[in-house]
Design a protein around this motif. Structure first.
Motif, PDB file in Angstrom:
ATOM      1  N   LYS A 119      65.533  -7.035   5.980  1.00  0.00           N
ATOM      2  CA  LYS A 119      66.531  -6.820   4.929  1.00  0.00           C
ATOM      3  C   LYS A 119      67.263  -5.486   5.171  1.00  0.00           C
ATOM      4  CE  LYS A 119      66.976  -6.944  -0.053  1.00  0.00           C
ATOM      5  NZ  LYS A 119      66.287  -6.748  -1.300  1.00  0.00           N
ATOM      6  N   MET A 120      66.491  -4.458   5.529  1.00  0.00           N
ATOM      7  CA  MET A 120      67.099  -3.141   5.771  1.00  0.00           C
ATOM      8  C   MET A 120      67.923  -3.151   7.064  1.00  0.00           C
ATOM      9  SD  MET A 120      66.496  -1.426   3.160  1.00  0.00           S
ATOM     10  CE  MET A 120      66.432  -2.904   2.179  1.00  0.00           C
ATOM     11  N   LEU A 121      67.450  -3.936   8.047  1.00  0.00           N
ATOM     12  CA  LEU A 121      68.214  -4.040   9.301  1.00  0.00           C
ATOM     13  C   LEU A 121      69.572  -4.691   9.030  1.00  0.00           C
ATOM     14  CD1 LEU A 121      67.790  -3.351  12.303  1.00  0.00           C
ATOM     15  CD2 LEU A 121      67.102  -5.727  12.663  1.00  0.00           C
ATOM     16  N   ASP A 122      69.553  -5.672   8.138  1.00  0.00           N
ATOM     17  CA  ASP A 122      70.803  -6.341   7.746  1.00  0.00           C
ATOM     18  C   ASP A 122      71.723  -5.339   7.033  1.00  0.00           C
ATOM     19  OD1 ASP A 122      72.466  -8.598   7.416  1.00  0.00           O
ATOM     20  OD2 ASP A 122      71.863  -8.673   5.293  1.00  0.00           O
ATOM     21  N   ARG A 123      71.122  -4.485   6.226  1.00  0.00           N
ATOM     22  CA  ARG A 123      71.894  -3.499   5.471  1.00  0.00           C
ATOM     23  C   ARG A 123      72.644  -2.536   6.404  1.00  0.00           C
ATOM     24  NH1 ARG A 123      68.934  -0.367   0.556  1.00  0.00           N
ATOM     25  NH2 ARG A 123      70.563   1.133   0.117  1.00  0.00           N
ATOM     26  N   VAL A 124      72.049  -2.236   7.561  1.00  0.00           N
ATOM     27  CA  VAL A 124      72.749  -1.353   8.502  1.00  0.00           C
ATOM     28  C   VAL A 124      73.526  -2.155   9.553  1.00  0.00           C
ATOM     29  CG1 VAL A 124      71.078   0.523   8.156  1.00  0.00           C
ATOM     30  CG2 VAL A 124      70.766  -1.045  10.075  1.00  0.00           C
ATOM     31  N   SER A 138      72.705   1.191  21.744  1.00  0.00           N
ATOM     32  CA  SER A 138      73.472   2.443  21.864  1.00  0.00           C
ATOM     33  C   SER A 138      72.835   3.501  20.957  1.00  0.00           C
ATOM     34  CB  SER A 138      74.920   2.207  21.421  1.00  0.00           C
ATOM     35  OG  SER A 138      74.954   2.028  20.017  1.00  0.00           O
ATOM     36  N   GLY A 139      73.238   4.751  21.151  1.00  0.00           N
ATOM     37  CA  GLY A 139      72.710   5.832  20.308  1.00  0.00           C
ATOM     38  C   GLY A 139      72.989   5.594  18.830  1.00  0.00           C
ATOM     39  N   GLY A 140      74.188   5.142  18.532  1.00  0.00           N
ATOM     40  CA  GLY A 140      74.560   4.886  17.132  1.00  0.00           C
ATOM     41  C   GLY A 140      73.711   3.773  16.536  1.00  0.00           C
ATOM     42  N   GLN A 141      73.468   2.735  17.357  1.00  0.00           N
ATOM     43  CA  GLN A 141      72.632   1.626  16.867  1.00  0.00           C
ATOM     44  C   GLN A 141      71.198   2.094  16.665  1.00  0.00           C
ATOM     45  OE1 GLN A 141      73.519  -1.090  20.069  1.00  0.00           O
ATOM     46  NE2 GLN A 141      74.976  -2.258  18.826  1.00  0.00           N
ATOM     47  N   GLN A 142      70.695   2.920  17.583  1.00  0.00           N
ATOM     48  CA  GLN A 142      69.312   3.428  17.435  1.00  0.00           C
ATOM     49  C   GLN A 142      69.192   4.258  16.150  1.00  0.00           C
ATOM     50  OE1 GLN A 142      67.203   5.055  20.887  1.00  0.00           O
ATOM     51  NE2 GLN A 142      68.855   4.314  22.158  1.00  0.00           N
ATOM     52  N   GLN A 143      70.215   5.053  15.886  1.00  0.00           N
ATOM     53  CA  GLN A 143      70.144   5.873  14.677  1.00  0.00           C
ATOM     54  C   GLN A 143      70.194   4.993  13.421  1.00  0.00           C
ATOM     55  OE1 GLN A 143      68.768   8.335  13.769  1.00  0.00           O
ATOM     56  NE2 GLN A 143      70.025  10.152  14.063  1.00  0.00           N
ATOM     57  N   VAL A 145      68.980   1.966  13.262  1.00  0.00           N
ATOM     58  CA  VAL A 145      67.620   1.389  13.151  1.00  0.00           C
ATOM     59  C   VAL A 145      66.678   2.429  12.532  1.00  0.00           C
ATOM     60  CG1 VAL A 145      65.606   0.531  14.426  1.00  0.00           C
ATOM     61  CG2 VAL A 145      67.900  -0.229  15.078  1.00  0.00           C
ATOM     62  N   ALA A 146      66.836   3.707  12.945  1.00  0.00           N
ATOM     63  CA  ALA A 146      65.973   4.761  12.379  1.00  0.00           C
ATOM     64  C   ALA A 146      66.197   4.859  10.865  1.00  0.00           C
ATOM     65  CB  ALA A 146      66.258   6.098  13.061  1.00  0.00           C
ATOM     66  N   ILE A 147      67.441   4.694  10.431  1.00  0.00           N
ATOM     67  CA  ILE A 147      67.724   4.726   8.987  1.00  0.00           C
ATOM     68  C   ILE A 147      67.082   3.510   8.312  1.00  0.00           C
ATOM     69  CG2 ILE A 147      69.547   4.625   7.232  1.00  0.00           C
ATOM     70  CD1 ILE A 147      71.352   6.208   9.211  1.00  0.00           C
ATOM     71  N   ALA A 148      67.224   2.338   8.939  1.00  0.00           N
ATOM     72  CA  ALA A 148      66.623   1.120   8.370  1.00  0.00           C
ATOM     73  C   ALA A 148      65.106   1.258   8.285  1.00  0.00           C
ATOM     74  CB  ALA A 148      66.995  -0.098   9.219  1.00  0.00           C
ATOM     75  N   ARG A 149      64.525   1.888   9.302  1.00  0.00           N
ATOM     76  CA  ARG A 149      63.070   2.086   9.298  1.00  0.00           C
ATOM     77  C   ARG A 149      62.660   2.978   8.122  1.00  0.00           C
ATOM     78  NH1 ARG A 149      60.061   4.933  14.327  1.00  0.00           N
ATOM     79  NH2 ARG A 149      61.463   6.629  13.698  1.00  0.00           N
ATOM     80  N   ALA A 150      63.407   4.062   7.907  1.00  0.00           N
ATOM     81  CA  ALA A 150      63.088   4.955   6.781  1.00  0.00           C
ATOM     82  C   ALA A 150      63.274   4.211   5.453  1.00  0.00           C
ATOM     83  CB  ALA A 150      63.974   6.201   6.840  1.00  0.00           C
ATOM     84  N   LEU A 151      64.325   3.403   5.349  1.00  0.00           N
ATOM     85  CA  LEU A 151      64.586   2.679   4.090  1.00  0.00           C
ATOM     86  C   LEU A 151      63.524   1.617   3.811  1.00  0.00           C
ATOM     87  CD1 LEU A 151      68.464   2.162   4.358  1.00  0.00           C
ATOM     88  CD2 LEU A 151      67.253   3.750   2.829  1.00  0.00           C
ATOM     89  N   LEU A 176      77.785   7.476   9.953  1.00  0.00           N
ATOM     90  CA  LEU A 176      78.276   8.052   8.689  1.00  0.00           C
ATOM     91  C   LEU A 176      78.604   6.947   7.679  1.00  0.00           C
ATOM     92  CD1 LEU A 176      80.569  10.984   9.894  1.00  0.00           C
ATOM     93  CD2 LEU A 176      78.290  11.136   8.868  1.00  0.00           C
ATOM     94  N   ASP A 177      79.136   5.807   8.170  1.00  0.00           N
ATOM     95  CA  ASP A 177      79.455   4.693   7.255  1.00  0.00           C
ATOM     96  C   ASP A 177      78.204   4.244   6.504  1.00  0.00           C
ATOM     97  OD1 ASP A 177      82.077   4.682   7.939  1.00  0.00           O
ATOM     98  OD2 ASP A 177      81.966   2.940   9.282  1.00  0.00           O
ATOM     99  N   VAL A 178      77.071   4.151   7.237  1.00  0.00           N
ATOM    100  CA  VAL A 178      75.807   3.748   6.602  1.00  0.00           C
ATOM    101  C   VAL A 178      75.385   4.796   5.572  1.00  0.00           C
ATOM    102  CG1 VAL A 178      73.341   3.368   7.026  1.00  0.00           C
ATOM    103  CG2 VAL A 178      75.029   2.353   8.564  1.00  0.00           C
ATOM    104  N   MET A 179      75.556   6.060   5.917  1.00  0.00           N
ATOM    105  CA  MET A 179      75.158   7.133   4.987  1.00  0.00           C
ATOM    106  C   MET A 179      76.054   7.147   3.741  1.00  0.00           C
ATOM    107  SD  MET A 179      74.356  10.122   7.764  1.00  0.00           S
ATOM    108  CE  MET A 179      74.121  11.411   6.539  1.00  0.00           C
ATOM    109  N   VAL A 180      77.351   6.885   3.944  1.00  0.00           N
ATOM    110  CA  VAL A 180      78.280   6.833   2.801  1.00  0.00           C
ATOM    111  C   VAL A 180      77.882   5.683   1.874  1.00  0.00           C
ATOM    112  CG1 VAL A 180      80.674   6.345   2.128  1.00  0.00           C
ATOM    113  CG2 VAL A 180      80.204   7.909   4.032  1.00  0.00           C
ATOM    114  N   GLN A 181      77.572   4.548   2.492  1.00  0.00           N
ATOM    115  CA  GLN A 181      77.157   3.377   1.714  1.00  0.00           C
ATOM    116  C   GLN A 181      75.904   3.695   0.881  1.00  0.00           C
ATOM    117  OE1 GLN A 181      76.284   0.067   4.342  1.00  0.00           O
ATOM    118  NE2 GLN A 181      75.107  -0.934   2.746  1.00  0.00           N
TER     119      GLN A 181
END
Ligand SMILES: Nc1ncnc2c1ncn2[C@@H]1O[C@H](COP(=O)(O)OP(=O)(O)OP(=O)(O)O)[C@@H](O)[C@H]1O
Length: 244
Positions: A119-124, A138-143, A145-151, A176-181
């Motif tokens: 669900k969190m992976l879908d969110r990002v 890519s680096g952006g995709q890895q980051q 995933v790291a956000i999805a993992r924390a969520l 940044l788009d994910v963080m803004v969301q």
């Protein structure tokens, strides 16, 4: 939600933080900025006790990190942290990265952990990459995933320590788009970042640090809107970043 009171910290004889006091309310987005070496990363790492403090206290959701009775691993499990370097496990797939801590730390069963992680992976926006390994992203995709993992851990607050500074410029926007969301959805966030566009767009407050001290702690309107009223050090910092 988070109360930082008179925090001081030393690395050996070097004082890295001096008498730092601030607070973060539920749903608030606070950006921490300042010159290199001013103690921003150290301050954010003290919030989940990744860096111990020698003076003062930090209370997260009513729990004091300075209290020896506090169960720090339990406290950390409620505090999401995203670092500059993504720190995914390279030998585990995206799905395994998303579920490991949920199973080991929160004691969730595999199915629940998988459901929450996906669900969190879908969110990002990365559902299609669930079976890949970090090295295939890519680096952006890895980051992301790291956000999805924390969520996936249902954090009560998210701490970001320069999450975009190791990324190629074209990948900064997607993170940044994910963080803004997240900010728009009401997540409580403390972000060390040099991205002043992000700070202007979504932050509620800005903390400016210099030489281990909190020099400014004000609304973003005050910080960006009336630079003439700021301290000389913040004014100098603002004049540099506002040139661009
Ligand atoms: N483990 C450590 N041992 C000794 N000194 C350290 C350690 N980590 C950081 N420092 C020093 O503490 C100071 C603050 O570092 P910190 O990384 O918190 O600053 P920062 O504001 O986040 O900097 P930057 O924007 O460059 O990342 C710096 O002078 C740094 O060299």
């Amino acid at each position: 939600m988070i109360k930082i009171s008179n925090v001081s910290k030393w690395y050996g004889s070097f004082q890295v933080l001096t008498d730092c006091t601030t607070h973060i309310e539920k749903g608030e987005v606070v950006v921490v900025c300042g010159p290199s070496g001013s103690g921003k990363s150290t301050l954010i790492k003290t919030v989940n006790a990744l860096e111990p403090i020698q003076k003062g206290d930090i209370v997260v959701n009513g729990v004091s990190i300075a209290d020896p009775k506090t169960n720090l691993p339990k406290l950390r499990s409620h505090v999401g942290m995203v670092f500059q370097h993504f720190e995914l496990f390279p030998h585990l797939s995206v799905t395994e990265n998303l579920t490991l801590a949920q199973i080991k730390v929160l004691g969730r069963n595999k199915d629940d952990a998988l459901k929450r992680g996906l669900k969190m992976l879908d969110r990002v926006g990365l559902s299609a990459h669930k079976d890949k390994f970090p090295g295939q992203l890519s680096g952006g995709q890895q980051q992301r995933v790291a956000i999805a993992r924390a969520l996936s851990m249902d954090p009560i607050v998210m701490l970001f320590d320069e999450p975009t500074s190791a990324l190629d410029p074209e990948m900064v926007g997607e993170v940044l788009d994910v963080m803004v969301q997240l900010a728009n959805e009401g997540m409580t966030m403390m972000c060390v970042t040099h991205e002043m566009g992000f700070a202007r767009k979504v932050s509620h407050r800005v903390i400016f640090m210099d030489q281990g001290r909190i020099i400014e702690d004000c609304t973003k309107q005050e910080f960006f809107g009336s630079p003439e009223a700021r301290s000389p050090r913040a004014k100098e910092f603002l004049s540099k970043i506002l040139q661009h």
